[in-house]
Write a protein that holds these residues in place. Sequence first.
Motif, PDB file in Angstrom:
ATOM      1  N   MET A   1     -17.269  -8.912   3.360  1.00  0.00           N
ATOM      2  CA  MET A   1     -16.066  -8.304   3.550  1.00  0.00           C
ATOM      3  C   MET A   1     -15.100  -9.418   3.616  1.00  0.00           C
ATOM      4  SD  MET A   1     -15.183  -5.681   6.633  1.00  0.00           S
ATOM      5  CE  MET A   1     -15.221  -7.104   7.781  1.00  0.00           C
ATOM      6  N   THR A   2     -13.934  -9.147   3.064  1.00  0.00           N
ATOM      7  CA  THR A   2     -12.928 -10.049   3.057  1.00  0.00           C
ATOM      8  C   THR A   2     -11.653  -9.344   3.958  1.00  0.00           C
ATOM      9  OG1 THR A   2     -11.177 -11.282   1.774  1.00  0.00           O
ATOM     10  CG2 THR A   2     -12.009  -9.333   0.914  1.00  0.00           C
ATOM     11  N   PRO A   3     -10.818 -10.171   4.692  1.00  0.00           N
ATOM     12  CA  PRO A   3      -9.690  -9.606   5.092  1.00  0.00           C
ATOM     13  C   PRO A   3      -8.378  -9.490   4.560  1.00  0.00           C
ATOM     14  CG  PRO A   3     -10.005 -11.542   6.061  1.00  0.00           C
ATOM     15  CD  PRO A   3     -11.082 -11.464   5.321  1.00  0.00           C
ATOM     16  N   TYR A   4      -8.400 -10.181   3.241  1.00  0.00           N
ATOM     17  CA  TYR A   4      -7.254 -10.291   2.471  1.00  0.00           C
ATOM     18  C   TYR A   4      -7.074  -9.119   1.260  1.00  0.00           C
ATOM     19  CZ  TYR A   4      -8.152 -15.102   4.216  1.00  0.00           C
ATOM     20  OH  TYR A   4      -8.266 -15.963   5.132  1.00  0.00           O
ATOM     21  N   TYR A   5      -6.169  -8.258   1.961  1.00  0.00           N
ATOM     22  CA  TYR A   5      -5.889  -7.056   0.710  1.00  0.00           C
ATOM     23  C   TYR A   5      -4.445  -6.865   1.108  1.00  0.00           C
ATOM     24  CZ  TYR A   5      -7.208  -5.028   5.217  1.00  0.00           C
ATOM     25  OH  TYR A   5      -7.570  -5.054   6.921  1.00  0.00           O
ATOM     26  N   VAL A   6      -4.003  -5.799   0.389  1.00  0.00           N
ATOM     27  CA  VAL A   6      -2.495  -5.414   0.571  1.00  0.00           C
ATOM     28  C   VAL A   6      -2.594  -4.214   1.270  1.00  0.00           C
ATOM     29  CG1 VAL A   6      -0.274  -4.982  -0.462  1.00  0.00           C
ATOM     30  CG2 VAL A   6      -1.983  -6.758  -1.537  1.00  0.00           C
ATOM     31  N   VAL A   7      -1.762  -4.107   2.515  1.00  0.00           N
ATOM     32  CA  VAL A   7      -1.760  -2.997   3.000  1.00  0.00           C
ATOM     33  C   VAL A   7      -0.032  -2.512   2.947  1.00  0.00           C
ATOM     34  CG1 VAL A   7      -1.886  -1.761   5.526  1.00  0.00           C
ATOM     35  CG2 VAL A   7      -3.567  -3.402   4.586  1.00  0.00           C
ATOM     36  N   VAL A   8       0.050  -0.952   2.944  1.00  0.00           N
ATOM     37  CA  VAL A   8       1.705  -0.478   3.121  1.00  0.00           C
ATOM     38  C   VAL A   8       1.523   0.632   3.998  1.00  0.00           C
ATOM     39  CG1 VAL A   8       1.952  -1.536   0.852  1.00  0.00           C
ATOM     40  CG2 VAL A   8       1.025   0.987   1.052  1.00  0.00           C
ATOM     41  N   ARG A   9       2.758   1.107   4.080  1.00  0.00           N
ATOM     42  CA  ARG A   9       2.972   2.200   5.017  1.00  0.00           C
ATOM     43  C   ARG A   9       3.615   3.384   4.180  1.00  0.00           C
ATOM     44  NH1 ARG A   9       0.991   1.588  10.032  1.00  0.00           N
ATOM     45  NH2 ARG A   9       1.144  -0.461  10.702  1.00  0.00           N
ATOM     46  N   PRO A  10       3.252   4.747   4.489  1.00  0.00           N
ATOM     47  CA  PRO A  10       3.472   5.939   3.897  1.00  0.00           C
ATOM     48  C   PRO A  10       5.121   5.851   3.652  1.00  0.00           C
ATOM     49  CG  PRO A  10       2.570   6.570   6.099  1.00  0.00           C
ATOM     50  CD  PRO A  10       2.510   5.021   5.800  1.00  0.00           C
ATOM     51  N   ASP A  11       6.047   5.616   4.517  1.00  0.00           N
ATOM     52  CA  ASP A  11       7.278   5.722   4.161  1.00  0.00           C
ATOM     53  C   ASP A  11       7.920   4.657   3.610  1.00  0.00           C
ATOM     54  OD1 ASP A  11       6.718   3.754   6.456  1.00  0.00           O
ATOM     55  OD2 ASP A  11       8.390   4.219   7.460  1.00  0.00           O
ATOM     56  N   TRP A  12       7.264   3.802   2.904  1.00  0.00           N
ATOM     57  CA  TRP A  12       7.836   2.601   2.325  1.00  0.00           C
ATOM     58  C   TRP A  12       8.114   3.332   0.897  1.00  0.00           C
ATOM     59  CZ3 TRP A  12       4.905  -2.593   2.923  1.00  0.00           C
ATOM     60  CH2 TRP A  12       4.878  -3.101   4.186  1.00  0.00           C
ATOM     61  N   THR A  13       9.142   2.573   0.243  1.00  0.00           N
ATOM     62  CA  THR A  13       9.410   2.786  -1.168  1.00  0.00           C
ATOM     63  C   THR A  13       8.825   2.115  -1.997  1.00  0.00           C
ATOM     64  OG1 THR A  13      11.339   1.540  -1.390  1.00  0.00           O
ATOM     65  CG2 THR A  13      11.804   3.706  -0.499  1.00  0.00           C
ATOM     66  N   VAL A  14       8.304   2.606  -3.478  1.00  0.00           N
ATOM     67  CA  VAL A  14       7.910   1.806  -4.258  1.00  0.00           C
ATOM     68  C   VAL A  14       8.359   0.307  -4.435  1.00  0.00           C
ATOM     69  CG1 VAL A  14       7.341   1.556  -6.924  1.00  0.00           C
ATOM     70  CG2 VAL A  14       6.892   3.632  -5.624  1.00  0.00           C
ATOM     71  N   GLU A  15       9.783   0.117  -4.386  1.00  0.00           N
ATOM     72  CA  GLU A  15      10.257  -1.048  -4.747  1.00  0.00           C
ATOM     73  C   GLU A  15      10.208  -1.922  -3.540  1.00  0.00           C
ATOM     74  OE1 GLU A  15      14.994  -2.780  -4.862  1.00  0.00           O
ATOM     75  OE2 GLU A  15      14.509  -0.632  -4.623  1.00  0.00           O
ATOM     76  N   LYS A  16       9.842  -1.326  -2.237  1.00  0.00           N
ATOM     77  CA  LYS A  16       9.685  -2.210  -1.139  1.00  0.00           C
ATOM     78  C   LYS A  16       8.106  -2.584  -1.224  1.00  0.00           C
ATOM     79  CE  LYS A  16       9.356  -2.450   4.026  1.00  0.00           C
ATOM     80  NZ  LYS A  16       9.845  -1.695   5.446  1.00  0.00           N
ATOM     81  N   VAL A  17       7.097  -1.793  -1.802  1.00  0.00           N
ATOM     82  CA  VAL A  17       5.700  -2.046  -1.984  1.00  0.00           C
ATOM     83  C   VAL A  17       5.800  -3.267  -2.888  1.00  0.00           C
ATOM     84  CG1 VAL A  17       3.728  -1.353  -2.818  1.00  0.00           C
ATOM     85  CG2 VAL A  17       5.029   0.076  -1.411  1.00  0.00           C
ATOM     86  N   LEU A  18       6.475  -3.185  -4.144  1.00  0.00           N
ATOM     87  CA  LEU A  18       6.459  -4.242  -5.044  1.00  0.00           C
ATOM     88  C   LEU A  18       6.933  -5.653  -4.650  1.00  0.00           C
ATOM     89  CD1 LEU A  18       7.866  -2.261  -8.113  1.00  0.00           C
ATOM     90  CD2 LEU A  18       5.600  -3.070  -7.607  1.00  0.00           C
ATOM     91  N   THR A  19       7.919  -5.555  -3.645  1.00  0.00           N
ATOM     92  CA  THR A  19       8.529  -6.851  -3.127  1.00  0.00           C
ATOM     93  C   THR A  19       7.262  -7.472  -1.934  1.00  0.00           C
ATOM     94  OG1 THR A  19      10.605  -5.786  -2.959  1.00  0.00           O
ATOM     95  CG2 THR A  19      10.146  -7.636  -1.580  1.00  0.00           C
ATOM     96  N   HIS A  20       6.723  -6.445  -1.536  1.00  0.00           N
ATOM     97  CA  HIS A  20       5.499  -6.869  -0.507  1.00  0.00           C
ATOM     98  C   HIS A  20       4.384  -7.738  -1.306  1.00  0.00           C
ATOM     99  CE1 HIS A  20       3.079  -7.004   3.270  1.00  0.00           C
ATOM    100  NE2 HIS A  20       2.087  -6.023   2.554  1.00  0.00           N
ATOM    101  N   ILE A  21       4.093  -6.955  -2.413  1.00  0.00           N
ATOM    102  CA  ILE A  21       3.026  -7.333  -3.077  1.00  0.00           C
ATOM    103  C   ILE A  21       3.396  -8.791  -3.863  1.00  0.00           C
ATOM    104  CG2 ILE A  21       1.638  -7.208  -5.305  1.00  0.00           C
ATOM    105  CD1 ILE A  21       1.959  -4.282  -4.992  1.00  0.00           C
ATOM    106  N   ARG A  22       4.667  -9.083  -4.002  1.00  0.00           N
ATOM    107  CA  ARG A  22       4.867 -10.381  -4.529  1.00  0.00           C
ATOM    108  C   ARG A  22       4.964 -11.361  -3.450  1.00  0.00           C
ATOM    109  NH1 ARG A  22       9.389  -7.312  -6.511  1.00  0.00           N
ATOM    110  NH2 ARG A  22       9.105  -6.497  -8.719  1.00  0.00           N
ATOM    111  N   GLN A  23       5.265 -10.762  -2.249  1.00  0.00           N
ATOM    112  CA  GLN A  23       5.046 -11.996  -1.284  1.00  0.00           C
ATOM    113  C   GLN A  23       3.795 -12.396  -0.756  1.00  0.00           C
ATOM    114  OE1 GLN A  23       7.449  -9.874   2.001  1.00  0.00           O
ATOM    115  NE2 GLN A  23       9.508 -10.628   1.103  1.00  0.00           N
TER     116      GLN A  23
END
Length: 330
Positions: free
Chosen positions: A1-23
């Motif tokens: 098991m690894t703790p390195y993964y991408v987590v988002v919240r249900p109220d986020w927009t797709v734009e915010k998710v993409l920004t989060h992924i880039r970071q």
Amino acid sequence: MTPYYVVVRPDWTVEKVLTHIRQIGKKSETIDHIYVEGEGHRLIDDLRISQILFASADATVASLMDNQFVSLQVTDRQEEAIALFKQYDRTALPVITDDGVLVGIVTADDVLDIIEQADTEDIQKFGGMESLDLPYTRTPMLEMVKKRAGWLIVLFLGEMLTATAMGYFEGEIEKAIVLALFVPLIISSGGNSGSQASTLIIRAMALKELKVGDWWGVMRKEIFSGLLLGTALGAIGLLRITTWQQLGWYDYGPHWFLVSITIFFSLIGIVLWGTVSGSMIPFVLRRFGLDPATSSAPFVATLVDVTGLIIYFSVASIILRGTLLRPLIR
């Protein structure tokens, strides 16, 4: 098991998710799936990266969710994780606690490593030895000897029973020395059939094709298989003796036809016994919570060797009674 993964919240927009992924995406083990957490870090859904890429920038994560996902429990066994990966054809699966809290993910490459390790252990056990703790090239010689010596000693002691069985039938061998010619043929046929059956059943168990409760269906199938296989081998043995005798290549004596009949029925009985015992031993081991892989080919072959001799000389005593042998009564 690894703790390195991408987590988002249900109220986020797709734009915010993409920004989060880039970071943080470069630090993640995989971004094939994005995990959605609710209150208390509970996993509520997972989204494929394609869903994010093809959605409009102002769409929310909640609008893309269907609240259906596959996950592993922290207490799941390795075999259960492997089965889920095969069933759902996923590159990664989230791992949650009993309360649904996301604690990590397991990726397909890790599962492949586990499968390789498990298969290596089973193959080594099936070869008649303990599984190695290190790769072959890194295992010290004394450790290698220790891993192999235990089963070799057990198998050697088992094969000593073969000598005991032959000693019991010493009188029959003295009166009909021709029977000794076929001992290697007899015991090898039984051992080979038993090894075949045990290999098939152990692999079927590993693939979850068979459970302990399936033993009766397997036994019925193996009985018919053993009869057909034994008849085929017995017919070949009978044909061989007849051909050699008629062409003058070897003289099996005045009772050569009875000898050929003895080989015919002996092979049927021995192959039948080898097939049935080889298929049932893994079920017995699994029933008692043991690893079926320990019913290795050498173990089954040794068992069938001893019992095969008993079957062979018992059949010979019945068929050759009054000709080459006296009745088998002591």
